[in-house]
Design a protein around this motif. Structure first.
Motif, PDB file in Angstrom:
ATOM      1  N   ARG A 174     -10.941 -42.382 -51.119  1.00  0.00           N
ATOM      2  CA  ARG A 174     -11.682 -43.575 -51.525  1.00  0.00           C
ATOM      3  C   ARG A 174     -12.918 -43.234 -52.346  1.00  0.00           C
ATOM      4  O   ARG A 174     -13.342 -44.035 -53.188  1.00  0.00           O
ATOM      5  CB  ARG A 174     -12.051 -44.391 -50.286  1.00  0.00           C
ATOM      6  CG  ARG A 174     -10.832 -45.040 -49.640  1.00  0.00           C
ATOM      7  CD  ARG A 174     -11.135 -45.652 -48.291  1.00  0.00           C
ATOM      8  NE  ARG A 174      -9.971 -46.378 -47.766  1.00  0.00           N
ATOM      9  CZ  ARG A 174      -9.844 -46.791 -46.520  1.00  0.00           C
ATOM     10  NH1 ARG A 174     -10.824 -46.561 -45.652  1.00  0.00           N
ATOM     11  NH2 ARG A 174      -8.757 -47.431 -46.130  1.00  0.00           N
ATOM     12  N   ASN A 196     -10.189 -48.103 -54.904  1.00  0.00           N
ATOM     13  CA  ASN A 196      -9.021 -48.978 -54.777  1.00  0.00           C
ATOM     14  C   ASN A 196      -7.754 -48.205 -54.418  1.00  0.00           C
ATOM     15  O   ASN A 196      -6.646 -48.709 -54.614  1.00  0.00           O
ATOM     16  CB  ASN A 196      -8.803 -49.747 -56.072  1.00  0.00           C
ATOM     17  CG  ASN A 196      -9.980 -50.628 -56.423  1.00  0.00           C
ATOM     18  OD1 ASN A 196     -10.439 -51.414 -55.596  1.00  0.00           O
ATOM     19  ND2 ASN A 196     -10.501 -50.496 -57.632  1.00  0.00           N
ATOM     20  N   THR A 245      -9.088 -54.009 -47.057  1.00  0.00           N
ATOM     21  CA  THR A 245      -8.454 -54.853 -48.064  1.00  0.00           C
ATOM     22  C   THR A 245      -8.471 -54.185 -49.421  1.00  0.00           C
ATOM     23  O   THR A 245      -7.492 -54.243 -50.178  1.00  0.00           O
ATOM     24  CB  THR A 245      -9.183 -56.209 -48.143  1.00  0.00           C
ATOM     25  OG1 THR A 245      -9.115 -56.854 -46.868  1.00  0.00           O
ATOM     26  CG2 THR A 245      -8.546 -57.104 -49.191  1.00  0.00           C
ATOM     27  N   GLN A 246      -9.569 -53.517 -49.747  1.00  0.00           N
ATOM     28  CA  GLN A 246      -9.689 -52.880 -51.054  1.00  0.00           C
ATOM     29  C   GLN A 246      -8.832 -51.628 -51.153  1.00  0.00           C
ATOM     30  O   GLN A 246      -8.295 -51.319 -52.216  1.00  0.00           O
ATOM     31  CB  GLN A 246     -11.152 -52.525 -51.322  1.00  0.00           C
ATOM     32  CG  GLN A 246     -11.404 -51.964 -52.726  1.00  0.00           C
ATOM     33  CD  GLN A 246     -12.877 -51.711 -52.985  1.00  0.00           C
ATOM     34  OE1 GLN A 246     -13.704 -51.775 -52.084  1.00  0.00           O
ATOM     35  NE2 GLN A 246     -13.217 -51.415 -54.222  1.00  0.00           N
ATOM     36  N   SER A 247      -8.696 -50.919 -50.044  1.00  0.00           N
ATOM     37  CA  SER A 247      -7.942 -49.663 -50.035  1.00  0.00           C
ATOM     38  C   SER A 247      -7.013 -49.652 -48.826  1.00  0.00           C
ATOM     39  O   SER A 247      -7.300 -49.020 -47.817  1.00  0.00           O
ATOM     40  CB  SER A 247      -8.907 -48.475 -49.997  1.00  0.00           C
ATOM     41  OG  SER A 247      -8.209 -47.251 -49.866  1.00  0.00           O
ATOM     42  N   TRP A 289      -4.278 -59.195 -52.062  1.00  0.00           N
ATOM     43  CA  TRP A 289      -3.651 -58.315 -53.047  1.00  0.00           C
ATOM     44  C   TRP A 289      -2.115 -58.351 -53.031  1.00  0.00           C
ATOM     45  O   TRP A 289      -1.476 -57.720 -53.877  1.00  0.00           O
ATOM     46  CB  TRP A 289      -4.110 -56.876 -52.810  1.00  0.00           C
ATOM     47  CG  TRP A 289      -3.976 -56.412 -51.385  1.00  0.00           C
ATOM     48  CD1 TRP A 289      -4.909 -56.522 -50.403  1.00  0.00           C
ATOM     49  CD2 TRP A 289      -2.838 -55.794 -50.781  1.00  0.00           C
ATOM     50  NE1 TRP A 289      -4.430 -56.009 -49.220  1.00  0.00           N
ATOM     51  CE2 TRP A 289      -3.173 -55.554 -49.423  1.00  0.00           C
ATOM     52  CE3 TRP A 289      -1.584 -55.417 -51.247  1.00  0.00           C
ATOM     53  CZ2 TRP A 289      -2.282 -54.956 -48.540  1.00  0.00           C
ATOM     54  CZ3 TRP A 289      -0.696 -54.820 -50.359  1.00  0.00           C
ATOM     55  CH2 TRP A 289      -1.057 -54.596 -49.032  1.00  0.00           C
TER      56      TRP A 289
END
Length: 351
Positions: A141, A146, A186-188, A321
């Motif tokens: 990360r 992402n 959520t982002q990764s 996503w």
């Protein structure tokens, strides 16, 4: 004078072409995928060749397998770059800070990680291995906020020199889902890919540890849906050409399906995975899966979706996503749940 004008006009035309060429927008970069692990990934890791060619044949052509190690055979044309280091332990890679250099050299967007076999063989506790995983994920990360990370439940192992390894692998795999649920964002997002279920050391390995041709095929088959799902948010598959329908042909109605799989079960708990598929002819911008538990099961953690539960009724909507699904595309979410007495599998619906 006419000749001078003609020369000047030609020079202006060339200059205009140069300006256009230098200001035209660049095409999007290919999605970079790092296979990370030990000899099961790298030496020769022929599941990677099978996976690469299946992705190509199903329209995922704008991808690049990356790693500081070159291809190692397999006799099949494929993008063989990888980060599969024979004999390496995940704990050593984390403790010795080896991953940041590999990440800097290759800049992946997605990591496929089948790691920990040598740690298990060395009788390192699951909690210690997963602490190393946490370090590796943090480094991923830091390289790419992402980053999408696919972590395998490792394939079974039963080497002749390690009578306890088979059970150690089970103990390690059973600890992975809870770790992943606590570490995903959520982002990764972290997706657990169950490489253990359905894999036999007697028929799918040549030495109780490393996959043979049958094992390579099984590993490729397990990686493919999870990786295709990850790519759906970063890479749009090239559609396979189909005949143009005549005006009298009516497209099939929209719709979706939801399929639940019990990935693994232990005393008092289990991991479920639900695959939502767009079965219609138009793109979906969101989806909702619903079911009711019959035996009082309770979801305790979820990833890849947003949970709303009331008693036995469960409703899961897409994450930010993975809501957009092209026709035929699918998304997967997973969860941990408790159970006592019985664990009857529900039948989810999708809308």
């Amino acid at each position: 004078m006419r000749r001078t004008s003609a020369v000047l006009a030609a020079m202006l035309a060339v200059a205009g072409a140069v300006i256009f060429a230098t200001t035209a927008p660049a095409s999007a970069a290919a999605t970079r995928i790092m296979p990370l692990g030990d000899s099961i990934t790298g030496s020769p890791g022929c599941w990677r060749a099978l996976l690469w060619n299946r992705l190509q044949s199903t329209g995922y052509t704008d991808i690049d397998f990356v790693g500081t190690l070159p291809p190692q055979g397999c006799g099949v044309t494929h993008d063989g770059d990888n980060e599969g280091h024979g004999g390496f332990l995940a704990t050593n890679v984390a403790n010795q800070n080896q991953l940041p250099g590999w990440l800097s050299a290759t800049r992946p967007d997605i990591v496929l990680m089948h790691f920990g076999t040598n740690d298990v063989w060395s009788n390192i506790a699951p909690a210690t291995i997963l602490s190393a995983f946490t370090t590796l994920v943090s480094q991923m990360r830091a390289s790419n906020p992402n980053m999408k990370i696919l972590v395998a439940k490792i394939i079974p192992m039963n080497p002749s020199s390690c009578a306890d390894c088979a059970q150690r692998a089970v103990n390690f795999n059973n600890a992975i889902p809870a770790w992943a649920a606590a570490t995903t964002t959520t982002q990764s997002p972290i997706t657990v890919v169950d490489q253990w279920t359905g894999f036999s050391t007697s028929t799918d390995t040549y030495d109780g540890v490393h996959p043979n041709a049958a094992g390579d095929q099984k590993m490729s088959d397990k990686w493919y849906p999870a990786l295709a799902n990850a790519l759906s948010g970063t890479s749009t598959p090239t559609p396979t050409p189909t005949p143009t329908p005549t005006p009298t042909v009516t497209p099939p109605p929209g719709g979706c399906t939801a399929t639940l799989t019990n990935v693994g079960q232990w005393q008092g708990g289990f991991q479920g995975e639900v695959t939502v598929k767009n079965t219609g002819s138009t793109a979906m911008s969101s989806w909702t899966a619903k079911w009711s538990f019959a035996n009082g099961q309770q979801i305790t953690q979820i990833w890849g979706g947003t949970l709303s539960a009331s008693g036995s009724a469960v409703t899961v909507t897409n994450a930010s996503w993975n809501g957009s699904l092209a026709p035929g595309a699918s998304a997967t979410f997973g969860f941990l749940a408790s159970w006592t007495g019985a664990n009857t599998a529900p039948t989810p619906t999708c809308a």
